[in-house]
Design a protein around this motif. Structure first.
Motif, mmCIF file in Angstrom:
data_model
loop_
_atom_site.group_PDB
_atom_site.id
_atom_site.type_symbol
_atom_site.label_atom_id
_atom_site.label_comp_id
_atom_site.label_asym_id
_atom_site.label_seq_id
_atom_site.Cartn_x
_atom_site.Cartn_y
_atom_site.Cartn_z
ATOM 1 N N ASP A 16 0.767 -1.141 0.134
ATOM 2 C CA ASP A 16 0.043 0.092 -0.238
ATOM 3 C C ASP A 16 0.805 1.176 -0.010
ATOM 4 O O ASP A 16 0.879 1.899 0.904
ATOM 5 N N PRO A 17 1.619 1.479 -1.197
ATOM 6 C CA PRO A 17 2.540 2.684 -1.155
ATOM 7 C C PRO A 17 1.893 4.131 -1.364
ATOM 8 O O PRO A 17 0.884 4.036 -1.519
ATOM 9 N N VAL A 18 2.613 5.080 -0.601
ATOM 10 C CA VAL A 18 2.129 6.042 -0.435
ATOM 11 C C VAL A 18 3.064 7.127 -1.599
ATOM 12 O O VAL A 18 2.563 8.369 -2.034
ATOM 13 N N HIS A 19 3.821 6.573 -2.308
ATOM 14 C CA HIS A 19 4.754 7.213 -3.098
ATOM 15 C C HIS A 19 5.246 6.239 -4.071
ATOM 16 O O HIS A 19 5.672 5.076 -3.668
ATOM 17 N N PRO A 20 5.587 6.550 -5.192
ATOM 18 C CA PRO A 20 6.069 5.501 -6.302
ATOM 19 C C PRO A 20 7.756 5.284 -6.115
ATOM 20 O O PRO A 20 8.135 4.353 -6.869
ATOM 21 N N LEU A 21 8.219 5.831 -5.109
ATOM 22 C CA LEU A 21 9.841 5.415 -4.907
ATOM 23 C C LEU A 21 9.975 4.250 -4.279
ATOM 24 O O LEU A 21 9.327 4.048 -3.180
ATOM 25 N N SER A 22 10.501 2.967 -4.590
ATOM 26 C CA SER A 22 10.463 1.929 -3.945
ATOM 27 C C SER A 22 11.746 1.820 -2.945
ATOM 28 O O SER A 22 12.346 2.719 -2.951
ATOM 29 N N GLU A 23 11.720 0.795 -1.937
ATOM 30 C CA GLU A 23 12.820 0.732 -1.196
ATOM 31 C C GLU A 23 14.033 0.554 -1.634
ATOM 32 O O GLU A 23 15.060 1.062 -1.218
ATOM 33 N N ALA A 24 14.172 -0.289 -2.704
ATOM 34 C CA ALA A 24 15.304 -0.324 -3.275
ATOM 35 C C ALA A 24 16.081 0.824 -3.571
ATOM 36 O O ALA A 24 17.257 1.212 -3.687
ATOM 37 N N GLU A 25 15.169 1.510 -4.332
ATOM 38 C CA GLU A 25 15.469 2.978 -4.734
ATOM 39 C C GLU A 25 15.975 3.880 -3.758
ATOM 40 O O GLU A 25 16.867 4.873 -3.878
ATOM 41 N N SER A 26 15.019 3.998 -2.648
ATOM 42 C CA SER A 26 15.606 4.737 -1.591
ATOM 43 C C SER A 26 16.804 4.471 -0.919
ATOM 44 O O SER A 26 17.758 5.077 -0.572
ATOM 45 N N LEU A 27 17.155 3.012 -0.692
ATOM 46 C CA LEU A 27 18.366 2.809 -0.338
ATOM 47 C C LEU A 27 19.667 2.932 -1.175
ATOM 48 O O LEU A 27 20.568 3.212 -0.976
#
Length: 245
Positions: A115-126
């Motif tokens: 249920d994401p609130v933003h299209p930036l994935s966890e992998a991209e954030s890391l």
């Protein structure tokens, strides 16, 4: 989960306290709560479950470090930074391994969740954090579809086998994830045909110390430890039943 079981027993015991079995449930719930909140017992079980840390100097050089996500708060905005939760070791120790020359490239696997609130994935954030910390962008590969450990392994294998990143399954690989999660993660990677070495991080267990505080004083952190353990044990059982490991 252990806390939910204790709470349910206590509430049922209070509601049906006039019943014979209700008088049994209430003290049973309290006794279980004291057990699961005991710091010594929880730490002893966790310490024995988690694989032990590995000395950095003992590690050879690996072609690829595979990092599992699940350590950021993906619901926080704005997305101009990486919001870490417990488990940031997965990222910080990976950066340390890279800068020491222990891993040449990094594959980060983890998507948006359910249920994401933003299209930036966890992998991209890391990835953004690691680039900021000094890792070359060309040395980072992101896998942004996986939503569980099974998919982390499956999609990682697909990326490596595709040869698009210049690697093959037989290359030396290092799996980096939380210590409590390592047994299930390694089993999933073995199932899809990869056999990485392991580098556990984010330890919950400590060397057990028997003293007055650890025995007598209830500890909320112990309930968290039991929650983690129970989730892993249930996960291993379910993954075994459905053939993921």
């Amino acid at each position: 989960m252990p806390f939910n079981i204790c709470l349910t027993l206590i509430l049922l015991g209070l509601v049906f306290k006039r019943k014979r079995w209700g008088k049994i449930l209430l003290p049973a719930g309290i006794i279980l709560l004291l057990f699961f909140s005991n710091g010594y017992i929880a730490n002893l079980v966790m310490h024995n479950w988690e694989p032990q840390p590995k000395e950095l100097s003992s590690l050879p050089s690996y072609e690829l470090g595979i990092v599992l996500t699940g350590v950021t708060n993906i619901n926080m905005l704005p997305k101009d930074r990486t919001y870490f939760t417990r488990g940031a070791d997965r990222a910080t120790h990976t950066v340390q391994l890279y800068k020491m020359g222990k891993i040449k490239k990094i594959l980060i696997t983890g998507g948006l969740g359910y249920d994401p609130v933003h299209p930036l994935s966890e992998a991209e954030s890391l990835r953004d954090f690691m680039i900021w910390a000094g890792v070359k962008e060309t040395d980072i590969i992101t896998e942004t579809k996986a939503v569980n450990t099974r998919e982390n392994a499956l999609f990682s294998e697909e990326i490596i086998s595709s040869k698009k990143i210049g690697l093959k399954p037989s290359d030396k690989l290092l799996l980096i994830t939380s210590a409590f999660h390592m047994k299930r993660a390694k089993a999933c990677f073995l199932k899809v045909g990869l056999n990485p070495d392991t580098f556990p991080v984010d330890f919950y267990g400590k060397v057990p110390r028997l003293n007055f505080k650890s025995i007598v004083q209830p500890d909320v952190g112990s309930l968290v430890a039991w929650h983690k353990l129970t989730k892993e044990w249930v996960g291993i059982a379910v993954y075994s039943l459905v053939g993921y490991i």
